[in-house]
Each structure stands twice: as C-alpha cells, then as structure tokens.
Design a protein around this motif. Structure first.
Motif, short mmCIF file in Angstrom:
data_model
loop_
_atom_site.label_atom_id
_atom_site.label_comp_id
_atom_site.label_asym_id
_atom_site.label_seq_id
_atom_site.Cartn_x
_atom_site.Cartn_y
_atom_site.Cartn_z
N ASP A 1 -2.17 -0.43 4.41
CA ASP A 1 -4.09 0.69 3.89
C ASP A 1 -4.20 0.56 2.62
O ASP A 1 -5.63 1.34 2.36
CB ASP A 1 -2.78 2.30 4.16
CG ASP A 1 -1.90 2.25 3.13
OD1 ASP A 1 -1.91 1.88 1.98
OD2 ASP A 1 -1.08 3.36 3.34
N ASN A 2 -4.17 -0.79 2.37
CA ASN A 2 -4.86 -1.33 0.73
C ASN A 2 -4.49 -0.62 -0.04
O ASN A 2 -5.92 -0.09 -0.51
CB ASN A 2 -5.98 -1.62 1.05
CG ASN A 2 -7.22 -2.28 0.20
OD1 ASN A 2 -6.30 -3.90 -0.04
ND2 ASN A 2 -8.25 -2.77 0.92
N VAL A 3 -3.67 0.78 -0.24
CA VAL A 3 -3.66 1.15 -1.23
C VAL A 3 -2.96 0.98 -2.71
O VAL A 3 -1.61 0.86 -2.26
CB VAL A 3 -3.05 2.62 -0.82
CG1 VAL A 3 -2.80 3.85 -1.96
CG2 VAL A 3 -3.96 3.57 -0.09
N THR A 4 -2.90 1.39 -3.48
CA THR A 4 -1.83 0.53 -4.99
C THR A 4 -1.46 1.98 -5.48
O THR A 4 -2.59 3.11 -5.77
CB THR A 4 -3.86 -0.11 -6.09
OG1 THR A 4 -3.85 -1.79 -5.24
CG2 THR A 4 -2.64 -0.69 -6.79
N SER A 5 -0.08 1.87 -5.83
CA SER A 5 0.31 2.86 -6.70
C SER A 5 1.10 2.24 -8.42
O SER A 5 1.31 0.85 -7.62
CB SER A 5 1.49 3.65 -5.91
OG SER A 5 1.95 2.82 -5.51
N THR A 6 1.26 2.70 -8.78
CA THR A 6 1.70 2.53 -10.86
C THR A 6 3.50 2.97 -9.99
O THR A 6 3.41 3.59 -9.94
CB THR A 6 1.42 3.02 -11.44
OG1 THR A 6 -0.16 3.16 -11.68
CG2 THR A 6 2.03 3.15 -12.47
N PHE A 7 3.62 1.21 -9.79
CA PHE A 7 5.53 1.40 -9.42
C PHE A 7 6.44 1.13 -10.81
O PHE A 7 7.01 1.80 -10.92
CB PHE A 7 5.81 -0.17 -8.96
CG PHE A 7 7.28 0.19 -8.38
CD1 PHE A 7 8.05 0.53 -7.53
CD2 PHE A 7 7.88 -1.02 -9.23
CE1 PHE A 7 8.92 0.97 -7.28
CE2 PHE A 7 9.01 -1.06 -9.11
CZ PHE A 7 10.39 -0.44 -8.22
#
Length: 184
Positions: free
Chosen positions: A76-82
């Motif tokens: 879904d082309n979504v970035t999150s901070t891991f």
C-alpha cells in the motif's frame, strides 16, 4: 548515487538514493531505468542501506538523517517508523535481516561510537552486538551468521560466535570503503 540495494523474491530491485532523497523500484532487466522511478515510492530524507523482507513484502530502510529504520509496506506504499533513536538507532547506514527474521542495524553514530544492534522482527531489542566502531559504512552476513563490517578508514571486521577481530586492513592512500558483499 545509489547507497543500498535490495531484491524481492519476484526479482524487483530497489535502491536507496541519498542524492535524490528517494527509494527507487527498478526492473530486474539489465537496461538502465528511465529517469523517473518505475515504482513511485515515498520520499525519504537520507535513505542509505535497505533490505527486502519477503515475509510481508516490505522494505526496511536505514534513514540516516532521522536516526530511524523505516518500514515501507510495498502493498500500500505506506511508511512507518520501525526503530528510532530511543531504540538505540544513531545515524544508521545499513540494515540486515537474517534467516530467523532478526533485524540488525549498523549505526555510524559518532566517530568511535559506531555499533551493531540486533532486534527481533517486532522491534524488540536483543541488544548491542558490537560497539566502538569508527565510522562504519556497510555490513553483510554470511550463511553461518558471521557479520562482516567495513569502516570507511580501511578496516574490515568479522564478528560471530567464533570470531571478533579485524580480518583485513586496506593500506592504499586515500582509501574510503563504502560497501561489502559476500560471494559463494
């Protein structure tokens, strides 16, 4: 000026480009890609090393300027901070995933304070594997779990259950080590 490369299980190649502040998805063919990215991906401030996670079809991205490891969901082309600075991330230059889905982060940190941190797949810290590195630039892991690290100044290290030392020093003038690979 690509800084990192990752390949998905379907042959899609991704690179991180700090100069363009982008992650680029490329075809696996040998022809050069067109000027715009073939796969449009989110903007990153300073992406360096990346690794493909085949379990969830994600990319883990070492985000140097933001002291973070970002997780990009390719579905879904979504970035999150891991992972972030509070997790021990300090100017990350590369990231790896082993066969047990553990995540390793190579932190450049401040000179003489570089480190390798290990985390489980959910971001829980196992702790520091190595500390005291001087400007590390890249790392890789062999099939036995031995980590090989380059320092920009000229040293190549090996760290594992049976080894923890410098294995090579390049003495040519003006050397600047920026990457490392293992060929079997």
């Amino acid at each position: 000026l690509p800084a990192g490369v990752a390949v998905s299980s379907t042959g899609l190649v991704f690179d991180s480009e700090p100069t363009n502040a982008a992650i680029r998805g490329l075809t696996a063919s040998v022809t050069p890609p067109s000027a715009p990215p073939i796969v449009t991906l989110p903007f990153f401030n300073s992406p360096l090393g990346i690794v493909f996670d085949g379990i969830e079809n994600d990319l883990f991205i070492a985000d140097y300027a933001n002291n973070a490891v970002e997780k990009l969901d390719l579905a879904d082309n979504v970035t999150s901070t891991f992972l972030a600075a509070g997790d021990g991330v300090a100017n990350p230059v590369s990231v790896l995933e082993d066969t047990n889905e553990n995540i390793y982060v190579l932190n450049q940190g401040t000179p003489g304070n570089g480190s390798i941190q290990e985390f489980d797949y959910y971001g829980n810290a196992y702790g520091s594997i190595v500390s005291g590195l001087t400007q590390p630039t890249a790392f890789t892991m062999d099939g036995n779990g031995v980590l090989f690290v380059t320092e920009q100044s000229s040293n190549i290290f090996a760290f594992g259950s049976s080894v923890s030392n410098i294995i090579a020093t390049i003495t040519n003038a003006n050397v600047s080590l920026q990457g490392i690979a293992i060929f079997d």
